[in-house]
Scaffold this motif. Structure first.
Motif, short mmCIF file in Angstrom:
data_model
loop_
_atom_site.label_atom_id
_atom_site.label_comp_id
_atom_site.label_asym_id
_atom_site.label_seq_id
_atom_site.Cartn_x
_atom_site.Cartn_y
_atom_site.Cartn_z
N ARG A 254 2.67 -5.24 14.00
CA ARG A 254 1.78 -6.40 13.89
C ARG A 254 0.72 -6.11 12.84
O ARG A 254 0.18 -5.01 12.78
CB ARG A 254 1.08 -6.66 15.23
CG ARG A 254 1.97 -7.14 16.33
CD ARG A 254 1.18 -7.27 17.62
NE ARG A 254 0.23 -8.40 17.58
CZ ARG A 254 -0.72 -8.60 18.49
NH1 ARG A 254 -0.89 -7.73 19.48
NH2 ARG A 254 -1.51 -9.64 18.39
N HIS B 267 0.57 -1.58 17.90
CA HIS B 267 1.10 -2.53 16.91
C HIS B 267 2.62 -2.53 16.79
O HIS B 267 3.16 -3.34 16.04
CB HIS B 267 0.45 -2.28 15.55
CG HIS B 267 0.90 -1.03 14.84
ND1 HIS B 267 0.67 -0.83 13.48
CD2 HIS B 267 1.56 0.08 15.25
CE1 HIS B 267 1.17 0.33 13.13
NE2 HIS B 267 1.71 0.91 14.17
N ASP C 165 -1.15 2.27 12.90
CA ASP C 165 -0.78 3.43 12.07
C ASP C 165 0.31 4.26 12.75
O ASP C 165 1.11 3.74 13.50
CB ASP C 165 -2.04 4.26 11.81
CG ASP C 165 -1.97 5.07 10.53
OD1 ASP C 165 -1.94 4.48 9.45
OD2 ASP C 165 -1.90 6.30 10.63
N GLY D 69 0.81 -1.22 0.00
CA GLY D 69 0.00 0.00 0.00
C GLY D 69 0.84 1.26 0.00
O GLY D 69 2.01 1.24 0.37
N SER D 70 0.23 2.34 -0.46
CA SER D 70 0.87 3.65 -0.45
C SER D 70 -0.07 4.66 0.19
O SER D 70 -1.26 4.69 -0.15
CB SER D 70 1.17 4.14 -1.87
OG SER D 70 2.15 3.33 -2.45
N GLY D 71 0.45 5.45 1.10
CA GLY D 71 -0.26 6.63 1.57
C GLY D 71 0.32 7.81 0.81
O GLY D 71 1.18 7.64 -0.06
N LEU E 202 -2.88 -6.21 11.55
CA LEU E 202 -4.18 -6.20 12.23
C LEU E 202 -5.31 -6.18 11.21
O LEU E 202 -5.10 -5.89 10.04
CB LEU E 202 -4.30 -4.93 13.09
CG LEU E 202 -3.16 -4.66 14.07
CD1 LEU E 202 -3.29 -3.25 14.64
CD2 LEU E 202 -3.15 -5.70 15.19
C1 PZK Z 1 -2.76 -0.55 7.60
N1 PZK Z 1 -2.86 1.40 6.59
C2 PZK Z 1 -2.73 2.82 6.25
C3 PZK Z 1 -0.37 3.56 6.21
C4 PZK Z 1 -0.08 3.08 3.58
C5 PZK Z 1 -1.29 2.81 4.20
N2 PZK Z 1 -0.87 -2.71 11.66
C6 PZK Z 1 -1.61 -2.72 10.52
N3 PZK Z 1 -2.21 -3.86 10.13
C7 PZK Z 1 -2.93 -3.89 9.02
N4 PZK Z 1 -3.09 -2.84 8.22
C8 PZK Z 1 -2.52 -1.65 8.52
C9 PZK Z 1 -1.74 -1.56 9.70
C10 PZK Z 1 -1.10 -0.34 10.10
N5 PZK Z 1 -0.59 0.63 10.39
C11 PZK Z 1 -2.44 0.78 7.69
N6 PZK Z 1 -3.43 0.54 5.78
C12 PZK Z 1 -3.39 -0.67 6.39
C13 PZK Z 1 -1.44 3.07 5.53
C14 PZK Z 1 0.83 3.83 5.56
C15 PZK Z 1 0.96 3.58 4.23
F1 PZK Z 1 0.06 2.79 2.29
#
Ligand code: PZK
Length: 287
Positions: A82, A68, A203, A9-11, A84
């Protein structure tokens, strides 16, 4: 040999990689966004500042809610965490009336179902911090919602636990920051649940990108407040008459240097740790 990290993923300014089925790697870049546009000019060390601050808060709020964080990488910008199941709402807490909270109050006298006293001005302190959840928009802006709308998306017990944890985290961090000259006007948390169904803070948390940080010494309710970290960049963007559409302007060196100094100042004030000591040994924020 460990498996290669897979990009998942990308933010706007961060990247997310899977390390294995249970762990993710969150990497904070030095990119900066202003007026919702990511600029082409980077702010050196911004990713390290945000990663270190977030880890600092995770280490100091474990007594309030689990989180996490598994560990920090030596680069200071990468967090092992972790994996989640994330909740479908953004958990926002507001201690002051700003942004969409101010807009909603002006239009309706309420924010996310919280009726507020009349006569509040922009940036006014609220009688007490309020939990103002929002939907997670895939494009455009998050939409503020009330408890009833949120319960169309999730279980009430989990919602109530997220609200309680969010308010406790905000109170803890805003008290800590206020004693160090920084007002945390509002902040956004993202929670998940682990395989046992336990609420876990995920996050980044309580950083200038997930919060509004205001310099306390310039605080003056009745209008918008300067941003602790981004104000030089915003002022420059206003000064040159940019129309705030993509692409944004390149930032001159003095704006980059001034902005970097503000990020480092926020880090050092809040953590009490010299930033160069963090760079030498990121785990300094965990002790
Ligand atoms: C998760 N994001 C947002 C952040 C991105 C996207 N511990 C976790 N477990 C599962 N999923 C996430 C997390 C966390 N933190 C966070 N999307 C999924 C996000 C930074 C860059 F591309």
């Amino acid at each position: 040999m460990p498996e290669a990290a897979v990009h998942v993923g990308s933010g706007k300014v961060r990247e997310l990689f899977a390390l294995d089925d249970e762990r993710l790697l969150l990497v904070a870049s030095d990119r900066i966004s202003t007026f919702d546009v990511v600029l082409s000019t980077e702010i050196p060390d911004k990713g390290r500042v945000l990663t270190g601050l977030s880890a600092f808060w995770f280490a100091r709020t474990k007594h309030l809610v689990r989180n996490h964080l598994v560990g920090l990488r030596d680069d200071g910008r990468s967090t092992e965490c972790r994996r989640l199941g994330m909740l479908p709402i953004e958990c926002v807490v507001r201690g002051y009336l700003s942004g969409s909270g101010w807009k909603d109050y002006r239009a309706t006298g309420a924010v996310c179902g919280h009726a507020l006293p009349s006569g509040l001005v922009e940036s006014a302190p609220l009688p007490e911090p309020i939990f103002t959840p929002a939907t997670k928009a895939t494009t455009g802006h998050d939409e503020n919602i009330d408890r009833e709308r949120a319960l169309e998306l999730m279980e009430p017990d989990l919602y109530d636990a997220a609200e309680r944890a969010s308010l406790a985290l905000y109170r803890f961090a805003s008290d800590h920051a206020r004693e160090r000259g920084i007002i945390i006007a509002d902040t956004k948390f993202e929670f998940g649940v682990d395989p046992e169904g336990q609420l876990i803070l995920g996050d980044e948390a309580l950083t200038p990108d997930s919060s509004r940080f205001w310099p306390a010494d310039a605080y003056e309710p009745g209008g918008p407040q300067p941003s602790f970290d981004k104000q030089f960049a915003r002022d420059y963007c206003e000064r040159i008459g940019w129309d705030k559409t993509y692409p944004g302007p390149e930032l001159p060196d003095d704006v980059v240097t001034g902005t970097r100094a503000r990020y480092v100042e926020a880090f050092e004030r809040l953590t009490g740790i010299v930033f160069d000591d963090y760079v030498a040994d990121p785990e300094a924020v965990l002790r």
